[in-house]
Design an enzyme around this catalytic site. Structure first.
Site, PDB file in Angstrom:
ATOM      1  CG  HIS A 162      16.151  22.159  16.275  1.00 25.52           C
ATOM      2  ND1 HIS A 162      17.222  22.132  15.426  1.00 25.52           N
ATOM      3  CD2 HIS A 162      16.598  22.723  17.429  1.00 25.52           C
ATOM      4  CE1 HIS A 162      18.285  22.649  16.040  1.00 25.52           C
ATOM      5  NE2 HIS A 162      17.929  23.008  17.263  1.00 25.52           N
ATOM      6  CG  ASP A 358      10.004  17.707   8.607  1.00 24.16           C
ATOM      7  OD1 ASP A 358      10.541  17.981   9.696  1.00 24.16           O
ATOM      8  OD2 ASP A 358      10.384  16.776   7.874  1.00 24.16           O
TER       9      ASP A 358
HETATM   10  O1  F6P Z   1      13.702  17.408  14.786  1.00 22.72           O
HETATM   11  C1  F6P Z   1      13.631  17.315  16.149  1.00 22.72           C
HETATM   12  C2  F6P Z   1      14.546  16.256  16.711  1.00 22.72           C
HETATM   13  O2  F6P Z   1      14.431  16.224  18.103  1.00 22.72           O
HETATM   14  C3  F6P Z   1      15.985  16.469  16.344  1.00 22.72           C
HETATM   15  O3  F6P Z   1      16.607  17.381  17.177  1.00 22.72           O
HETATM   16  C4  F6P Z   1      16.520  15.084  16.432  1.00 22.72           C
HETATM   17  O4  F6P Z   1      17.674  14.895  15.679  1.00 22.72           O
HETATM   18  C5  F6P Z   1      15.387  14.246  15.899  1.00 22.72           C
HETATM   19  O5  F6P Z   1      14.217  14.971  16.208  1.00 22.72           O
HETATM   20  C6  F6P Z   1      15.413  12.838  16.444  1.00 22.72           C
HETATM   21  O6  F6P Z   1      14.857  12.802  17.700  1.00 22.72           O
HETATM   22  P1  F6P Z   1      15.301  11.957  18.964  1.00 22.72           P
HETATM   23  O7  F6P Z   1      16.306  12.776  19.712  1.00 22.72           O
HETATM   24  O8  F6P Z   1      14.007  11.777  19.682  1.00 22.72           O
HETATM   25  O9  F6P Z   1      15.908  10.678  18.484  1.00 22.72           O
END
Ligand code: F6P
Length: 456
Positions: A162, A358
């Site tokens: 992602h 990003d």
């Molecule tokens: O964009 C990467 C990501 O890990 C997403 O999968 C997730 O929604 C976001 O960052 C927030 O991250 P965390 O799980 O660390 O709260």
């Protein structure tokens, strides 16, 4: 035809987090397109989602949610510190985002990362039915594919990043670079947001492993139908009108909505706004800005520092440019529910999505989708994955303060006809590729690519 029609075996998803959060009324689905896209696939194939509940030191039994089996992975508080905050978010996250902050390289963090990846792989090996598809998500779990492949040659194994995958020069800094590259290369397919990320990974594998993995780019999207339905609702329109009144009926509302992450370029954006107010290019009689910053990873020092910097800037901007009852900048350090966010998108005349780096940035796609009136201007960083598709946005290099100022001014001054033309085209692009289509394309490529090991 839905993605499910092509899948004849169960799908098992592994991600750092389960698709649910605990609330006062029990478990509720986590927000976001990924969960909404994958849950129906899991339900209809009799699949399972393996992940962490988000709470330390909680050993949960597997349970069913909305017709899907959920398999919790327990993390101790020291694993949360070392695997999640440490290796995932203080080593990999900054390195994979252009090394915007220094990474820590700490052997204890690496050991925890290995141990947690092993726990995921062992669980997957135990629960995955014969011949099923296992789809692993994101940078927290890069060792899982190889660990699982050692135990299970029968599964079809895919991985999706992602976040960006960095160029070789940066990846080579990782003391555990070979283990990570080999971990991922055990997949039948590794998917990325952008083709440049896929090319970076291929170079890394060629250099470190002397092999060429099967890769593809699959830009993720949002649940367009759901967002459009919320945006069309009467309550959302009323809420949006109320927000405009509360903001003092300004001519232009500038809006930012981000997790409070240093990759999002919030402080650079606020500085550009501050300088436009300081030299009177923008005027608070005409414009106001709203910045929503969602709390995230508060245990990691880089995030604490970023928050202090942003809040200092908010204070400076309002202290100098605010008027009684009319702040120049409304700042919310809060998580907002979807209906409130959509009402804000409808209120924002200029949406500022200006990350320094990003993977994709779904806020840009959400904003465009909710503009059913075909109005509003999206200012979008060239360094967001979304810039590959959303070429009718005002594209900007957020590292360049002058360019950022110019982009904001051209968005504020843009003629109504140009706004409408650009927004119509942007909406068409996002409507043509929603998150269900994304899952379908990835799984079609994965299942088409797999060759079963007949010697087993
Ligand atoms: O964009 C990467 C990501 O890990 C997403 O999968 C997730 O929604 C976001 O960052 C927030 O991250 P965390 O799980 O660390 O709260």
């Amino acid at each position: 035809m839905s993605a499910v029609d092509n899948i004849e075996v169960p799908l098992v998803v592994a991600a750092n987090r389960l698709p649910v959060m605990r609330s006062q009324s029990g478990w509720t689905a986590s927000p976001g397109g990924l969960v909404r896209a994958l849950m129906p696939l899991l339900r209809e194939t009799g699949g399972t989602w393996v992940g962490w509940s988000g709470e330390a030191d909680h050993d949960e039994e597997p349970f069913d949610y909305d017709g899907v089996r959920l398999e919790p992975i327990a993390l101790s508080s020291s694993e949360v510190q070392n695997y999640y905050e440490g290796f995932s978010n203080d080593t990999l996250w900054p390195l994979y985002h252009d090394a915007l902050r220094d990474s820590t390289y700490n052997f204890l963090h690496w050991e925890a990362y290995e141990a947690v990846n092993r726990r995921f792989a062992d669980t997957l090996a135990d629960i995955t039915p014969e011949g099923a598809i296992v789809w692993v998500h994101d940078y927290h779990l890069q060792l899982v594919p190889r660990m699982l492949r050692e135990k299970r040659q029968d599964v079809q194994l895919g991985f999706f990043f992602h976040i960006p995958f960095p160029p070789t020069e940066l990846f080579m800094r990782l003391p555990w670079r070979t283990e990570i590259a080999a971990g991922l290369a055990a997949c039948d397919l590794v998917g990325f947001q952008r083709s440049i990320n896929a090319a970076n990974f291929v170079s890394v594998c060629e250099e470190l492993l002397g092999e060429r993995p099967h890769v593809g780019s699959f830009p993720i999207s949002i649940d367009v139908a759901e967002l459009e339905a919320v945006a069309a609702g009467r309550a959302t329109r009323q809420l949006s009108n109320r927000y405009r009144t509360r903001l003092g009926e300004p001519e232009v509302v500038l809006l930012g909505v981000d997790r409070l992450d240093y990759t999002k370029g919030i402080s650079q954006r606020l500085r550009a706004y501050q300088s436009l107010l300081a030299d009177a290019t923008l005027d608070t009689e005409r414009c106001v800005m709203v910045q929503v910053a969602t709390p995230t990873r508060e245990g990691v020092e880089h995030y604490q520092n970023e928050r202090h910097e942003i809040e200092q800037l908010v204070g400076e901007i309002n202290g100098v440019h605010g008027r009684l009852g009319y702040p120049a900048l409304h700042y919310l350090y809060q998580s907002l529910p979807l209906d409130v966010l959509v009402a804000l998108y409808r209120t924002g005349d200029v949406m500022l999505v200006t990350p320094l780096r990003d993977g994709m940035n779904l806020v840009a796609k959400e904003y465009v989708t909710t503009r059913l009136d075909n109005d509003g201007v999206l200012v979008l960083s060239e360094f967001a994955g979304a810039a590959d598709e959303l070429t009718d946005a005002v594209l900007v290099n957020p590292h360049d303060e002058k360019a950022l100022r110019d982009a904001i001014v051209s968005a504020v001054e843009m003629h109504r006809y140009e706004r409408r033309e650009r927004m119509q085209r942007l909406r068409e692009v996002v409507r043509g590729s929603d998150v269900q289509g994304w899952a379908e394309r990835f799984l079609a490529d994965l299942t088409g690519s797999h060759s079963l090991d007949v010697d087993e």
